[in-house]
Design a protein around this motif. Structure first.
Motif, PDB file in Angstrom:
ATOM      1  N   THR A 108       0.831  -1.210   0.000  1.00  0.00           N
ATOM      2  CA  THR A 108       0.000   0.000   0.000  1.00  0.00           C
ATOM      3  C   THR A 108       0.860   1.251   0.000  1.00  0.00           C
ATOM      4  O   THR A 108       0.537   2.250  -0.660  1.00  0.00           O
ATOM      5  CB  THR A 108      -0.931  -0.012   1.223  1.00  0.00           C
ATOM      6  OG1 THR A 108      -1.658  -1.244   1.269  1.00  0.00           O
ATOM      7  CG2 THR A 108      -1.905   1.152   1.182  1.00  0.00           C
ATOM      8  N   MET A 109       1.953   1.216   0.745  1.00  0.00           N
ATOM      9  CA  MET A 109       2.865   2.367   0.778  1.00  0.00           C
ATOM     10  C   MET A 109       3.487   2.610  -0.592  1.00  0.00           C
ATOM     11  O   MET A 109       3.612   3.762  -1.036  1.00  0.00           O
ATOM     12  CB  MET A 109       3.965   2.136   1.825  1.00  0.00           C
ATOM     13  CG  MET A 109       3.468   2.004   3.249  1.00  0.00           C
ATOM     14  SD  MET A 109       4.843   1.732   4.393  1.00  0.00           S
ATOM     15  CE  MET A 109       3.950   1.151   5.830  1.00  0.00           C
ATOM     16  N   VAL A 110       3.878   1.539  -1.257  1.00  0.00           N
ATOM     17  CA  VAL A 110       4.476   1.671  -2.590  1.00  0.00           C
ATOM     18  C   VAL A 110       3.465   2.263  -3.565  1.00  0.00           C
ATOM     19  O   VAL A 110       3.779   3.147  -4.364  1.00  0.00           O
ATOM     20  CB  VAL A 110       4.989   0.307  -3.073  1.00  0.00           C
ATOM     21  CG1 VAL A 110       5.434   0.384  -4.527  1.00  0.00           C
ATOM     22  CG2 VAL A 110       6.131  -0.161  -2.197  1.00  0.00           C
ATOM     23  N   GLU A 111       2.240   1.775  -3.488  1.00  0.00           N
ATOM     24  CA  GLU A 111       1.205   2.286  -4.386  1.00  0.00           C
ATOM     25  C   GLU A 111       0.875   3.749  -4.101  1.00  0.00           C
ATOM     26  O   GLU A 111       0.416   4.476  -4.987  1.00  0.00           O
ATOM     27  CB  GLU A 111      -0.067   1.437  -4.231  1.00  0.00           C
ATOM     28  CG  GLU A 111       0.102   0.002  -4.736  1.00  0.00           C
ATOM     29  CD  GLU A 111      -1.120  -0.844  -4.450  1.00  0.00           C
ATOM     30  OE1 GLU A 111      -2.042  -0.336  -3.764  1.00  0.00           O
ATOM     31  OE2 GLU A 111      -1.155  -2.002  -4.891  1.00  0.00           O
ATOM     32  N   ALA A 112       1.139   4.197  -2.873  1.00  0.00           N
ATOM     33  CA  ALA A 112       0.895   5.602  -2.529  1.00  0.00           C
ATOM     34  C   ALA A 112       2.000   6.527  -3.028  1.00  0.00           C
ATOM     35  O   ALA A 112       1.896   7.740  -2.859  1.00  0.00           O
ATOM     36  CB  ALA A 112       0.744   5.749  -1.019  1.00  0.00           C
ATOM     37  N   GLY A 113       3.043   5.957  -3.638  1.00  0.00           N
ATOM     38  CA  GLY A 113       4.132   6.764  -4.180  1.00  0.00           C
ATOM     39  C   GLY A 113       5.268   7.002  -3.218  1.00  0.00           C
ATOM     40  O   GLY A 113       6.027   7.969  -3.377  1.00  0.00           O
ATOM     41  N   LEU A 114       5.417   6.110  -2.230  1.00  0.00           N
ATOM     42  CA  LEU A 114       6.447   6.308  -1.215  1.00  0.00           C
ATOM     43  C   LEU A 114       7.845   6.155  -1.792  1.00  0.00           C
ATOM     44  O   LEU A 114       8.785   6.829  -1.354  1.00  0.00           O
ATOM     45  CB  LEU A 114       6.232   5.323  -0.065  1.00  0.00           C
ATOM     46  CG  LEU A 114       7.215   5.418   1.109  1.00  0.00           C
ATOM     47  CD1 LEU A 114       7.228   6.825   1.687  1.00  0.00           C
ATOM     48  CD2 LEU A 114       6.865   4.402   2.186  1.00  0.00           C
TER      49      LEU A 114
END
Length: 509
Positions: free
Chosen positions: A376-382
């Motif tokens: 989820t963090m990766v998908e949020a652009g982290l």
């Protein structure tokens, strides 16, 4: 006469250090007598002519002159005495001036000491009368005394301690139970000022029982008065600054009241009172025992939705940094809708490095502890935000961003590039951790199939190269926007050549 008291000043006023040479002797003043006695000793010693080493030296010279008189003629002796008369007159005048200066100095010091002592005695008597008025039966006297305590304790730290020692705290706490709202407000602000900069007073105020009295006051009709509410919030802020008070205040039921006051948007309380409530909640969140109580309210979603208001954002992120230290706190943050996009967006606030550092800390802890939320963090652009932070952020933000990338990269063999490879338009790539079993298998496979290994490496290099180019171009667009250049501004060929020649060496891993 001079002989009998030649050493009166040396024996009574100053004491020489035993064993020291006469020429290098040190002295100290003896303060065993009063100023008047000191003046008398100076007068007696100076009038006898033996007050200092200069007097002794002068006497020695006179004795030498008497011994050499026999070798001189009568006319030479007379001429010498006539020449010495101006010198003796000058020495006598100098002694008289020194005596006057010493007497004036002693008198002025005595006068100043007497005035200072008298002033302190008067202040103490006034403080005693004020504390007595706090215990009076007359309500007007008690309210006036509380207002006076508020003013006297506002600026003077010594007076705060003195009033507490005189017993001002218990009657002020008792005044909180009065029905008169003006008396309540005066007592609350007097207690607030007594606790400023004095931890002993903070502990004593809580020990007397003011917390429960204030919460009782909130539930009464006085709660409709915003001035009373603001005074209570200010006291919670001051008292919560002491570590030993944090668990007591948190378990008393003050946290829901503070959260409600912060969420109050109908302008019943001032903006300063809302700021005080937020700061009090930050103080309480430092104690781990209060985190579970905070999570029982809707405080966390409210905080995340408030991010963006630069006036309070850094304080909000400080509270989230305390909340994320517990497992239930991390879970409460992760379940809030759009929590990760909101936090990731803060990483791009280049004009607020403090917010970047705190947001990167929250995301770093969550990336390390919440394995199931990494996707989820990766998908949020982290990933892209962390890469940019490693290039443009402060030293602390860069360090935390690098750790975030390390946590996401380690995803048990499932690489981060696999998640955003579709966005880059390239095939998924792998970057196994050195020293793991997957790394050794990869090395053995590369020996067996060198062509496939080289092809995989070339794909990986292309993906990294494209990622770096996108990051640099994104940064260039931000620079252009800040410089107020035309939106259709095109980067120079030199910049394009720089981005085209970039390699993976610019990455932190």
């Amino acid at each position: 006469m001079a002989k009998c008291q030649s050493n009166s000043l040396g024996s009574l006023v100053i004491d020489g250090i035993a064993g020291a040479n006469a020429g290098t002797r040190h002295f100290r003043f003896c303060t065993a007598f009063s100023g008047a006695a000191f003046r008398r000793r100076i007068y007696d010693a100076v009038s006898c002519g033996g007050s200092s080493r200069y007097g002794h030296r002068y006497n020695d010279e006179m004795m030498d002159d008497e011994q050499s008189t026999g070798n001189r003629s009568a006319s030479e002796t007379r001429d010498l005495k006539e020449a010495e008369q101006p010198r003796n007159l000058k020495l006598a005048n100098g002694r008289s001036e020194k005596l006057v200066d010493l007497l004036n100095l002693a008198e002025s010091m005595e006068t100043e000491n007497e005035e200072e002592t008298r002033r302190k005695e008067e202040e103490l008597e006034e403080l005693k009368r004020t504390v007595e008025d706090l215990q009076a039966e007359d309500l007007v006297r008690r309210k006036s005394a509380a207002s006076k305590v508020r003013l006297m304790a506002k600026e003077d730290l010594v007076i705060r301690g003195t009033l507490a020692l005189l017993g001002a705290i218990p009657p002020l706490v008792a005044m909180v139970d009065l029905e008169d709202e003006q008396s309540q407000i005066a007592a609350l602000y007097a207690l607030l000022n007594l606790g400023i900069g004095n931890n002993a007073n903070k502990a004593a105020i809580v020990k007397v029982g003011v917390i429960h009295k204030m919460l009782k006051l909130i539930k009464s009709e006085s709660a409709s008065n915003s001035l009373v509410t603001e005074a209570i919030i200010a006291n919670f802020l001051g008292l919560s600054a002491l570590d030993s008070n944090k668990p007591v205040i948190g378990s008393s039921g003050a946290i829901p009241f503070l959260v409600k006051s912060l969420q109050n948007t109908d302008h019943k309380i001032s903006n300063q009172a809302r700021q005080d409530a937020l700061r009090a909640l930050f103080n309480l969140s430092i104690a781990a025992s209060n985190i579970s109580i905070i999570l029982e309210t809707d405080f966390i979603p409210f905080l995340l939705n408030m991010l963006g208001d630069m006036e309070v954002s850094e304080r909000i992120l400080s509270i989230l940094s305390n909340v994320v230290s517990t497992r239930e706190g991390r879970r409460a943050i992760s379940v809030v809708p759009d929590a990760f996009p909101i936090l990731v967006d803060v990483l791009n606030w280049t004009d607020s490095p403090g917010c970047q550092e705190k947001a990167s800390y929250v995301l770093m802890v969550m990336a390390h502890k919440l394995y199931g939320e990494r996707q989820t963090m990766v998908e949020a652009g982290l990933v892209s935000a962390s890469l940019e932070l490693t290039l443009l952020g402060s030293a602390l933000a860069q360090k935390r961003a690098s750790r975030i990338l390390g946590c996401l990269r380690y995803d048990k063999g499932k690489q981060v590039s696999e998640s955003f490879g579709g966005n880059l338009g390239v095939a998924p790539v792998s970057a196994p951790i050195i020293g793991t079993s997957s790394s050794s298998n990869c090395n053995s496979d590369s020996k067996r199939y060198p062509e496939e290994s080289e092809e995989a490496m070339s794909v990986e290099k292309k993906a990294v190269k494209q990622l770096v180019q996108q990051s640099l171009q994104y940064n260039m667009r931000k620079i252009v926007k800040r410089a107020n250049l035309p939106q259709d501004f095109a980067p120079s060929e030199h910049f394009k050549s720089l981005t085209a020649s970039s390699t993976s060496k610019s990455l932190p891993f």
